[in-house]
Design an enzyme around this catalytic site. Sequence first.
Site, PDB file in Angstrom:
ATOM      1  N   ASP A  23       0.838  -1.209   0.000  1.00 49.36           N
ATOM      2  CA  ASP A  23       0.000   0.000   0.000  1.00 49.36           C
ATOM      3  C   ASP A  23       0.873   1.259   0.000  1.00 49.36           C
ATOM      4  O   ASP A  23       1.991   1.244   0.521  1.00 49.36           O
ATOM      5  CB  ASP A  23      -0.909  -0.024   1.241  1.00 49.36           C
ATOM      6  CG  ASP A  23      -2.061   0.949   1.110  1.00 49.36           C
ATOM      7  OD1 ASP A  23      -2.324   1.454  -0.002  1.00 49.36           O
ATOM      8  OD2 ASP A  23      -2.717   1.223   2.142  1.00 49.36           O
ATOM      9  N   HIS A  40       2.569   3.447  -9.021  1.00 43.91           N
ATOM     10  CA  HIS A  40       2.496   1.991  -9.254  1.00 43.91           C
ATOM     11  C   HIS A  40       3.740   1.501  -9.994  1.00 43.91           C
ATOM     12  O   HIS A  40       4.257   0.423  -9.707  1.00 43.91           O
ATOM     13  CB  HIS A  40       1.234   1.639 -10.049  1.00 43.91           C
ATOM     14  CG  HIS A  40      -0.038   1.901  -9.288  1.00 43.91           C
ATOM     15  ND1 HIS A  40      -0.203   1.576  -7.962  1.00 43.91           N
ATOM     16  CD2 HIS A  40      -1.222   2.482  -9.662  1.00 43.91           C
ATOM     17  CE1 HIS A  40      -1.416   1.933  -7.560  1.00 43.91           C
ATOM     18  NE2 HIS A  40      -2.049   2.487  -8.572  1.00 43.91           N
ATOM     19  N   LEU A 134      11.717 -20.292  -4.870  1.00 48.84           N
ATOM     20  CA  LEU A 134      10.735 -19.417  -4.210  1.00 48.84           C
ATOM     21  C   LEU A 134       9.486 -19.400  -5.070  1.00 48.84           C
ATOM     22  O   LEU A 134       9.591 -19.390  -6.305  1.00 48.84           O
ATOM     23  CB  LEU A 134      11.304 -17.986  -4.115  1.00 48.84           C
ATOM     24  CG  LEU A 134      10.328 -16.890  -3.671  1.00 48.84           C
ATOM     25  CD1 LEU A 134      10.112 -16.948  -2.148  1.00 48.84           C
ATOM     26  CD2 LEU A 134      10.835 -15.491  -4.039  1.00 48.84           C
TER      27      LEU A 134
HETATM   28  C1  FPP Z   1      -2.179   0.109  -3.285  1.00 47.05           C
HETATM   29  O1  FPP Z   1      -1.653   1.397  -3.149  1.00 47.05           O
HETATM   30  C2  FPP Z   1      -1.517  -0.554  -4.392  1.00 47.05           C
HETATM   31  C3  FPP Z   1      -2.168  -1.132  -5.430  1.00 47.05           C
HETATM   32  C4  FPP Z   1      -3.632  -1.198  -5.536  1.00 47.05           C
HETATM   33  C5  FPP Z   1      -1.428  -1.707  -6.550  1.00 47.05           C
HETATM   34  C6  FPP Z   1      -0.175  -2.418  -6.175  1.00 47.05           C
HETATM   35  C7  FPP Z   1       0.646  -2.551  -7.385  1.00 47.05           C
HETATM   36  C8  FPP Z   1       2.002  -2.541  -7.408  1.00 47.05           C
HETATM   37  C9  FPP Z   1       2.838  -2.495  -6.199  1.00 47.05           C
HETATM   38  C10 FPP Z   1       2.725  -2.581  -8.681  1.00 47.05           C
HETATM   39  C11 FPP Z   1       2.971  -3.973  -9.166  1.00 47.05           C
HETATM   40  C12 FPP Z   1       1.788  -4.395  -9.887  1.00 47.05           C
HETATM   41  C13 FPP Z   1       1.761  -5.290 -10.871  1.00 47.05           C
HETATM   42  C14 FPP Z   1       0.508  -5.401 -11.588  1.00 47.05           C
HETATM   43  C15 FPP Z   1       2.916  -6.128 -11.278  1.00 47.05           C
HETATM   44  P1  FPP Z   1      -2.585   2.655  -3.381  1.00 47.05           P
HETATM   45  O2  FPP Z   1      -2.477   3.050  -4.804  1.00 47.05           O
HETATM   46  O3  FPP Z   1      -3.957   2.385  -2.879  1.00 47.05           O
HETATM   47  O4  FPP Z   1      -1.871   3.743  -2.503  1.00 47.05           O
HETATM   48  P2  FPP Z   1      -2.533   4.941  -1.697  1.00 47.05           P
HETATM   49  O5  FPP Z   1      -3.247   4.328  -0.525  1.00 47.05           O
HETATM   50  O6  FPP Z   1      -1.346   5.742  -1.273  1.00 47.05           O
HETATM   51  O7  FPP Z   1      -3.434   5.681  -2.640  1.00 47.05           O
END
Ligand code: FPP
Length: 244
Positions: A23, A40, A134
Amino acid sequence: MDYTPSADIDLQNIPRHIAIIMDGNGRWAKARHMPRLYGHGNGYRAIRPVVEACCELNVSVLSLYAFSSENWKRSQHEVSGLMALLRTALKQQYKYMKEYGIRFTVSGRAEEIAEPYRTIMQDAIDYTADCSKLTLNLCFNYGGRNEIADAARTLAEKCLSGELKPEDIDEGALCGAMYHPEFPDPELLIRTGGEMRLSNFLLWEAAYSELVCTSVLWPDFSPQVLEDCIRQYQKRTRKFGDAK
Ligand code: FPP
């Protein structure tokens, strides 16, 4: 791989399965006056060093929550950006995964993922199927409640076909009907980004997981932060309801 575990990490007490709620990408981008997809993209770049550290630490399974069953509510732009990132990630990494013995698996409702993304995921699963160092389990279109509902449906179908009797449905039967019954339950569940909730992640499997929440935003996560989480885990006494 250029990670070496720090001397104070007890290598005899490493979780076999680590699950991470990644997150904070959006906030990381916002702090830099950049769009969410920039966060992301940088979140994606944070994954490989953590995977390499897990290999060196002899973790067996690393589950990463990349797209929840609720993430479809986000803007079309963000959803398609995450799908495109999935495609880029798998195209860039599938050979690397095979070379390092990383088996790629997915938890989630793959049937709801559009083409070509579904096939790209399946190709990476097939290509790395015999790897055993892994398991990198990407939770994509994953919801803990969906997983439990899907398991219940599988068991109900077995009852209808006569393969199973309702009285045979117990914890073990449900465990066996989850997406990956072969994985140990995660001993350690990490959430980055400062929130302290499960957000529908591994609801069944996390029954006895040790939760470690860190304020570090996911794109800033590193093997050093992973070690801090493992240090916290190693200080815990796991009781499983017992009175130790
Ligand atoms: C939550 O942070 C994160 C996600 C919903 C996406 C997670 C994706 C990645 C770490 C990239 C890798 C992904 C793939 C498909 C390989 P948020 O965007 O809700 O953060 P915020 O709470 O700060 O808005």
